[in-house]
Design a protein around this motif. Structure first.
Motif, PDB file in Angstrom:
ATOM      1  N   LEU A 222       0.813  -1.212   0.000  1.00 48.92           N
ATOM      2  CA  LEU A 222       0.000   0.000   0.000  1.00 48.92           C
ATOM      3  C   LEU A 222       0.848   1.264   0.000  1.00 48.92           C
ATOM      4  N   PHE A 223       1.992   1.206   0.694  1.00 49.40           N
ATOM      5  CA  PHE A 223       2.802   2.407   0.891  1.00 49.40           C
ATOM      6  C   PHE A 223       4.269   2.107   0.558  1.00 49.40           C
ATOM      7  N   PRO A 224       4.589   1.931  -0.708  1.00 50.81           N
ATOM      8  CA  PRO A 224       5.957   1.550  -1.078  1.00 50.81           C
ATOM      9  C   PRO A 224       6.996   2.614  -0.759  1.00 50.81           C
ATOM     10  N   ASP A 225       6.564   3.863  -0.575  1.00 57.94           N
ATOM     11  CA  ASP A 225       7.509   4.940  -0.287  1.00 57.94           C
ATOM     12  C   ASP A 225       7.486   5.339   1.183  1.00 57.94           C
ATOM     13  N   ALA A 226       6.980   4.472   2.038  1.00 58.97           N
ATOM     14  CA  ALA A 226       6.821   4.798   3.451  1.00 58.97           C
ATOM     15  C   ALA A 226       8.152   5.131   4.121  1.00 58.97           C
ATOM     16  N   VAL A 227       8.077   5.923   5.178  1.00 54.75           N
ATOM     17  CA  VAL A 227       9.225   6.177   6.050  1.00 54.75           C
ATOM     18  C   VAL A 227       9.298   5.018   7.038  1.00 54.75           C
ATOM     19  N   LEU A 228      10.418   4.341   7.086  1.00 54.51           N
ATOM     20  CA  LEU A 228      10.598   3.208   7.993  1.00 54.51           C
ATOM     21  C   LEU A 228      11.433   3.643   9.189  1.00 54.51           C
ATOM     22  N   ALA A 229      10.837   3.582  10.352  1.00 55.60           N
ATOM     23  CA  ALA A 229      11.519   4.000  11.584  1.00 55.60           C
ATOM     24  C   ALA A 229      12.407   2.871  12.098  1.00 55.60           C
ATOM     25  N   ASP A 230      13.456   3.245  12.808  1.00 53.24           N
ATOM     26  CA  ASP A 230      14.320   2.237  13.418  1.00 53.24           C
ATOM     27  C   ASP A 230      13.930   2.014  14.876  1.00 53.24           C
ATOM     28  N   GLU A 231      14.613   1.071  15.514  1.00 49.18           N
ATOM     29  CA  GLU A 231      14.297   0.689  16.893  1.00 49.18           C
ATOM     30  C   GLU A 231      14.420   1.870  17.854  1.00 49.18           C
ATOM     31  N   ARG A 232      15.441   2.685  17.664  1.00 47.90           N
ATOM     32  CA  ARG A 232      15.660   3.794  18.594  1.00 47.90           C
ATOM     33  C   ARG A 232      14.484   4.776  18.581  1.00 47.90           C
ATOM     34  N   SER A 243       0.507  14.551  12.149  1.00 50.05           N
ATOM     35  CA  SER A 243       0.881  15.354  10.986  1.00 50.05           C
ATOM     36  C   SER A 243      -0.336  16.073  10.434  1.00 50.05           C
ATOM     37  N   ASP A 244      -0.140  17.320  10.009  1.00 53.66           N
ATOM     38  CA  ASP A 244      -1.222  18.059   9.344  1.00 53.66           C
ATOM     39  C   ASP A 244      -0.988  18.147   7.835  1.00 53.66           C
ATOM     40  N   GLY A 245      -0.096  17.318   7.336  1.00 52.68           N
ATOM     41  CA  GLY A 245       0.242  17.341   5.921  1.00 52.68           C
ATOM     42  C   GLY A 245       1.562  18.035   5.639  1.00 52.68           C
ATOM     43  N   ARG A 246       2.025  18.840   6.578  1.00 58.29           N
ATOM     44  CA  ARG A 246       3.353  19.457   6.475  1.00 58.29           C
ATOM     45  C   ARG A 246       4.083  19.428   7.808  1.00 58.29           C
ATOM     46  N   ASN A 247       3.413  19.842   8.863  1.00 59.23           N
ATOM     47  CA  ASN A 247       4.028  19.894  10.186  1.00 59.23           C
ATOM     48  C   ASN A 247       3.815  18.570  10.918  1.00 59.23           C
ATOM     49  N   VAL A 248       4.892  18.011  11.439  1.00 59.42           N
ATOM     50  CA  VAL A 248       4.837  16.717  12.114  1.00 59.42           C
ATOM     51  C   VAL A 248       5.220  16.920  13.575  1.00 59.42           C
ATOM     52  N   VAL A 249       4.244  16.785  14.455  1.00 56.37           N
ATOM     53  CA  VAL A 249       4.460  16.941  15.891  1.00 56.37           C
ATOM     54  C   VAL A 249       4.824  15.574  16.452  1.00 56.37           C
ATOM     55  N   LEU A 250       6.018  15.464  17.018  1.00 57.70           N
ATOM     56  CA  LEU A 250       6.518  14.164  17.467  1.00 57.70           C
ATOM     57  C   LEU A 250       7.399  14.340  18.697  1.00 57.70           C
ATOM     58  N   PRO A 251       7.629  13.279  19.464  1.00 61.87           N
ATOM     59  CA  PRO A 251       8.472  13.376  20.659  1.00 61.87           C
ATOM     60  C   PRO A 251       9.882  13.853  20.309  1.00 61.87           C
ATOM     61  N   LEU A 252      10.428  14.720  21.148  1.00 58.39           N
ATOM     62  CA  LEU A 252      11.716  15.348  20.834  1.00 58.39           C
ATOM     63  C   LEU A 252      12.862  14.347  20.770  1.00 58.39           C
ATOM     64  N   GLU A 253      12.694  13.168  21.411  1.00 55.80           N
ATOM     65  CA  GLU A 253      13.776  12.186  21.388  1.00 55.80           C
ATOM     66  C   GLU A 253      13.900  11.476  20.035  1.00 55.80           C
ATOM     67  N   ALA A 254      12.878  11.572  19.191  1.00 53.77           N
ATOM     68  CA  ALA A 254      12.877  10.847  17.908  1.00 53.77           C
ATOM     69  C   ALA A 254      13.651  11.632  16.850  1.00 53.77           C
ATOM     70  N   ARG A 255      14.947  11.791  17.067  1.00 52.88           N
ATOM     71  CA  ARG A 255      15.752  12.671  16.215  1.00 52.88           C
ATOM     72  C   ARG A 255      15.951  12.099  14.812  1.00 52.88           C
ATOM     73  N   GLY A 256      16.177  10.805  14.716  1.00 52.24           N
ATOM     74  CA  GLY A 256      16.364  10.214  13.398  1.00 52.24           C
ATOM     75  C   GLY A 256      15.103  10.309  12.559  1.00 52.24           C
ATOM     76  N   LEU A 257      13.964  10.045  13.178  1.00 57.33           N
ATOM     77  CA  LEU A 257      12.693  10.143  12.470  1.00 57.33           C
ATOM     78  C   LEU A 257      12.423  11.586  12.061  1.00 57.33           C
ATOM     79  N   ALA A 258      12.735  12.525  12.946  1.00 56.52           N
ATOM     80  CA  ALA A 258      12.547  13.942  12.614  1.00 56.52           C
ATOM     81  C   ALA A 258      13.390  14.326  11.399  1.00 56.52           C
ATOM     82  N   ALA A 259      14.625  13.857  11.359  1.00 59.99           N
ATOM     83  CA  ALA A 259      15.502  14.185  10.229  1.00 59.99           C
ATOM     84  C   ALA A 259      14.958  13.587   8.931  1.00 59.99           C
ATOM     85  N   GLU A 260      14.421  12.379   9.018  1.00 60.76           N
ATOM     86  CA  GLU A 260      13.914  11.731   7.813  1.00 60.76           C
ATOM     87  C   GLU A 260      12.655  12.418   7.286  1.00 60.76           C
ATOM     88  N   VAL A 261      11.737  12.818   8.165  1.00 56.15           N
ATOM     89  CA  VAL A 261      10.537  13.494   7.663  1.00 56.15           C
ATOM     90  C   VAL A 261      10.893  14.865   7.089  1.00 56.15           C
TER      91      VAL A 261
END
Length: 292
Positions: A222-232, A243-261
């Protein structure tokens, strides 16, 4: 940066750099959220691996973090309605577990843990009093947006720890939208919203190891271009994001995920929700979206 090789007859290959395609422009849309202040927040029982009744809880800090999250939504231009918290219901702050709203239709919740069961009626009454007289209350265990995620096309529906598989068919009948069932296999990610969130229509982020092999295949299809998060990033509940389509509100510790989005063209908005995480919650758990 990628490269392309050009070869003329009798010549050595000439490699020229080619710029990578820019990330698409992301467009936010104004949302309406329902939240509940954690005035009575506590960890008095253990119904998921994150909860430890022996660990101290700072209610004032939890309230402050919640108010900051609410303020972030409002600063981004979203509307936030608030349900009055009830004494004796310490997890009522996790409003996402109390209803699913798609196209103005409301499907209520039925909790697996008896400690949380009374929350469903509080939220049903709020909807009835605020212009939603046809709230459908489920017969099967259904923990609402904890396990139901609307993508704009499908209702992704989690099961494995909380919501009954039979509740997926109930949701399809009540909401009139196609439902895709997904099985969770890691008890740390006991709700779908701890392992997956929607970035934009046709784009999600998720932690593959939280899902069964068959569910991973479904998500990949369904989502071949999905963002895949790691264990951390999964382990700090980084996928319990909004997410509102542009802004992604997420826990501050999720630095790798923040960089990827951000690499995908979104704007990461880190928030501190550490006190509420003691009960296994994050930004999304605190946020029920009302989709009219």
């Amino acid at each position: 940066m990628t490269s392309v090789s050009l070869v003329a007859p009798g010549d050595a290959p000439l490699t020229l750099p080619v710029a990578a395609a820019p990330a698409p422009a992301r467009v936010p849309t104004a949302r309406r959220y329902l939240m509940c202040e954690p005035r009575h927040f506590a960890v008095e029982y253990r119904i998921n691996p994150w909860m430890d009744p022996e660990q101290p809880v700072d209610v004032e800090l939890a309230v402050r973090q919640w108010r900051e999250l609410k303020g972030v939504y409002e600063a981004l231009g979203h509307r936030v309605d608030v349900v009055e918290p009830a004494p004796g219901l310490p997890d009522m702050v996790f409003a996402a577990n109390s209803g699913t709203v798609v196209g103005g239709r409301v499907l209520g919740s039925r909790f697996r843990a008896p400690q949380r069961a009374p929350e469903a009626e509080h939220f049903r009454r709020w909807f009835e009093a605020n212009g939603y007289p046809g709230v459908v209350m489920p017969e099967r265990i259904n923990e609402a947006e904890g396990d139901f995620t609307w993508t704009g096309r499908y209702l992704l529906a989690g099961t494995g720890f909380r919501t009954d598989p039979a509740a997926h068919a109930e949701a399809q009948e009540a909401l009139g939208v196609p439902v895709v069932s997904l099985r969770l296999v890691d008890p740390r990610y006991y709700h779908l919203d701890t392992a997956l969130f929607v970035l934009a229509e046709d784009l999600v982020a998720y932690y593959p190891q939280a899902f069964s092999p068959g569910s991973r295949e479904v998500l990949a299809g369904l989502f071949p271009d999905a963002v895949l998060a790691d264990e951390r990033d999964a382990a700090c509940l980084g996928l319990n994001a909004v997410s509102d389509g542009r802004n992604v509100v997420l826990p501050l510790e999720a630095r790798g995920l923040a960089a990827e989005v951000e690499r995908r063209g979104f704007t990461a908005v880190p928030v501190d929700i550490s006190e509420l995480r003691k009960s296994g919650g994050g930004p999304k758990c605190c946020t029920l979206e009302i989709r009219d």
